[in-house]
Design an enzyme around this catalytic site. Structure first.
Site, PDB file in Angstrom:
ATOM      1  N   GLU A 185       3.955  27.970  -4.621  1.00 11.95           N
ATOM      2  CA  GLU A 185       4.254  29.196  -3.872  1.00 11.95           C
ATOM      3  C   GLU A 185       5.229  30.092  -4.656  1.00 11.95           C
ATOM      4  OE1 GLU A 185       5.477  27.596  -0.029  1.00 11.95           O
ATOM      5  OE2 GLU A 185       3.439  27.904   0.727  1.00 11.95           O
ATOM      6  N   GLU A 265      -2.664  24.106   1.720  1.00  7.42           N
ATOM      7  CA  GLU A 265      -1.717  23.599   2.715  1.00  7.42           C
ATOM      8  C   GLU A 265      -2.150  24.129   4.074  1.00  7.42           C
ATOM      9  OE1 GLU A 265       2.427  24.317   2.143  1.00  7.42           O
ATOM     10  OE2 GLU A 265       2.474  23.509   0.121  1.00  7.42           O
TER      11      GLU A 265
END
Length: 637
Positions: A185, A265
């Protein structure tokens, strides 16, 4: 049926294992950009995966948890590697016991599971500093997660240790690792440093070879995907069941026009912060989102199997969202597999959805682990913390005109005592004051060894005190976890700036970096001579007790009735923080593998604010997660 199913399951696992160990020359895992899919050994392939954190699961339970994931219909597991868990000090590596990542990966292969590896160097994972070692901050001007030379040198040194352990386990080389994530991320970090991502790409290619699939993961925002992706790294996204699936994958398509749709995710729950309600996400909602994605042909990794922080130190991190938000000890955020490894309604709902798209393994789901309520255990006060500094800081204090940070003292975790004296008489209440953002993260204040109250980051930063010149002033500073997500700055710990008394700075400090874990692991205080301690119940103090198991060592949960905030060790093992006054978590999970049968189990509690009149613990056969007391109800704040 169970007896018939288990041999069949063993045969199936053996067949998978033989396939896993097939000739490396026949093995490949690639992206097919023309048909928008993965290809495994040339055939179209889609994975349904779940995350498991080996660092949060006691090693004796690894097989049980992995087998339950396999029996849920998952073909793959996603595995984080926390850098700071393995390189504990610069150049000091630990891959033993619970940290034996190679043994864990070999076990996944034995059970016929594929692996998506997430070696960072930053992983988030609600883990202390997102997996980055705190010793990086010993260089105060270091810029984390950038092209900063000092940072890159440390990263390269670590990757040269880790990735050679990974390379022989890649799918192309006969192993079961099908892909490797680079960073995590990164688009959510302020730096947006493409040079850093290019450097990592070069390092991963040099150490793992040209064939392995390397990828990135980011949320679906435009800016996040702009800064988190790089040519040469396959771009995937992450989102939860509340998202519009078509829109979310549309965001992936803007940066990755061709290739498989991937949610790296898919959030089956959400994290808990101290002082906020326990997170929960309905099973039906999670199942519906999963089915929507599978109908689109997507590959998915679910945050399916979070577990407790079970390590030799408490490792939970913190978020920074307008304020510092430390994460609870338990990593069971309404998980499909519970903290104790129990299948839940949510797991079976996920399993039902998976069965619509691919056959499930034959055989029974392994049962929940047995639990035992060992009942009430009486403790007794051993000593006030300030009376055992000789044990907890055997090298003695560091002298300094002004306070130093944990990092300056090379203290990674835990606590430091800051000791000075009142420089003048204070007959009338004077204000002991900390500048903004200088208490990191909680300071327990004692005057003449009498507990005065607590100073807190983003909370109360002043107390009123009276005393005489020469009276001792001690502040026990606690690291509640370095920020793992949401902040743009390095998270230094301790007293970051000087305290003042009626606006006049205090000086002449003695600083005691405490090695509490080391002492307790070596048997203290149970092996030490009894101490005569005051009967007072407020302020930082150690309490001890023992209990015996009735011939069985089963998992259990310990509750802290009337206690305030502190840490628990059983048989020298740090089970993490409790914070009964703030919640929501009210119990700590105790794996049966830590307990003794046939001789006493030693309990050590460090209570920081105030113990109950009758110090007892209650061992239950189920957890209590959801009881939150607002911050304004705390007597000491």
């Amino acid at each position: 049926r169970a007896r018939m199913g288990l041999p069949a399951l063993a045969l199936l696992l053996a067949a998978r294992l033989l396939h896993t160990q097939a000739s490396p020359s026949a093995r490949s895992f690639q992206v097919d950009y023309e048909h928008n899919c993965f290809r495994k050994d040339g055939a179209p392939f889609r994975y349904i995966s779940g995350s498991i954190h080996y660092a949060r699961v006691p090693r004796p339970a690894w097989r049980d948890r992995l087998l339950k994931m396999y029996m849920s219909g998952l073909s793959t597991v996603q595995v984080y590697v926390p850098w700071n868990y393995h390189e504990t000090l610069p150049g000091v590596y630990d891959f033993a016991g619970n940290r034996d990542v190679e043994a864990f990966l070999d076990l996944t292969a034995e059970l016929g599971l594929l692996v998506i590896l997430r070696p960072g160097p930053y992983i988030c994972a609600e883990w202390e500093m997102g997996g980055l070692p705190a010793w990086l901050l010993w260089k105060r001007d270091i810029n984390l997660r950038t092209s900063n030379p000092a940072y890159l040198a440390a990263v390269d040194s670590w990757l040269h240790i880790l990735l050679p352990k990974i390379k022989p386990r890649l799918y192309q080389h006969g192993g079961n690792i099908i892909s490797v994530q680079v960073e995590n991320e990164y688009g959510s970090y302020y730096a947006c440093d493409y040079g850093y991502l290019r450097h990592l790409l070069g390092s991963f290619r040099a150490l793992l070879g040209s064939e392995v699939l390397l990828f990135t993961t980011d949320s679906t925002g435009v800016e996040e995907l702009r800064c988190g992706t790089l040519q040469g790294l396959y771009a995937t996204v992450d989102f939860g069941p509340g998202s519009n699936v078509t829109e979310a994958f549309g965001a992936q398509r803007r940066v990755q026009p061709k290739g498989p749709l991937v949610n790296s995710e898919y959030y089956t729950g959400w994290l808990d912060y101290w002082g906020e309600a326990h997170a929960s996400t309905s099973a039906a909602w999670v199942a519906r989102g999963l089915e929507d994605m599978l109908q689109l042909g997507a590959s998915i990794n679910m945050q399916v199997s979070p577990f407790l922080q079970l390590t030799s130190l408490p490792w939970p991190g913190a978020d920074y969202k307008d304020q510092y938000k430390p994460v609870t000890t338990s990593y069971d955020y309404d998980a499909p597999l519970s903290e104790a490894g129990d299948p839940t309604e949510k797991l079976f709902a996920i399993r039902t959805v998976i069965s619509k798209f691919q056959p499930l393994p034959f055989g029974p789901m392994p049962p929940a682990t047995p639990k035992y309520a060992y009942g009430w255990v009486a403790l007794q006060k051993y000593a006030d913390l300030l009376d055992v500094l000789d044990v907890l800081c055997p090298s003695g204090p560091v002298q300094s005109q002004f306070p130093l940070t944990f990092e300056a003292l090379k203290q990674v975790h835990g606590f430091v005592v800051y000791h000075t004296q009142l420089p003048w008489d204070v007959p009338d209440p004077a204000t002991l004051d900390a500048p903004p953002h200088s208490i990191c993260d909680r300071g327990y204040v004692m005057l003449q060894k009498e507990y005065q109250g607590t100073l807190e980051r983003d909370g109360q930063t002043m107390l009123h005190v009276t005393g005489r010149a020469g009276d001792t002033l001690d502040i026990l500073l606690e690291n509640m976890g370095r920020i793992s997500f949401g902040a743009n700055t390095s998270d230094f710990k301790g007293l970051l700036r000087n305290l003042s008394l009626n606006s006049r700075p205090l000086s002449n400090w003695l600083l005691y970096p405490l090695a509490i874990d080391t002492a307790v692991q070596q048997g203290w205080p149970h092996t030490a001579l009894p101490k005569s301690s005051s009967g007072g119940r407020v302020g930082p103090a150690f309490y001890t007790g023992t209990f015996e198991t009735p011939g069985i060592a089963w998992d259990t949960f310990v509750k802290f009735p009337g206690w305030s905030k502190g840490l628990l060790w059983i048989n020298g093992f740090n089970l993490g923080r409790y914070w009964t006054r703030r919640g929501p978590q009210q119990t700590l999970f105790v794996p049966g593998s830590l307990l003794h049968v046939g001789h006493p189990n030693n309990i050590t509690v460090l209570e920081l604010e105030g113990a109950p009149p009758t110090p007892v613990l209650l061992f239950l056969d189920r957890p209590l997660y959801n009881r939150t007391l607002g911050c304004n109800t705390m007597a000491t704040e």
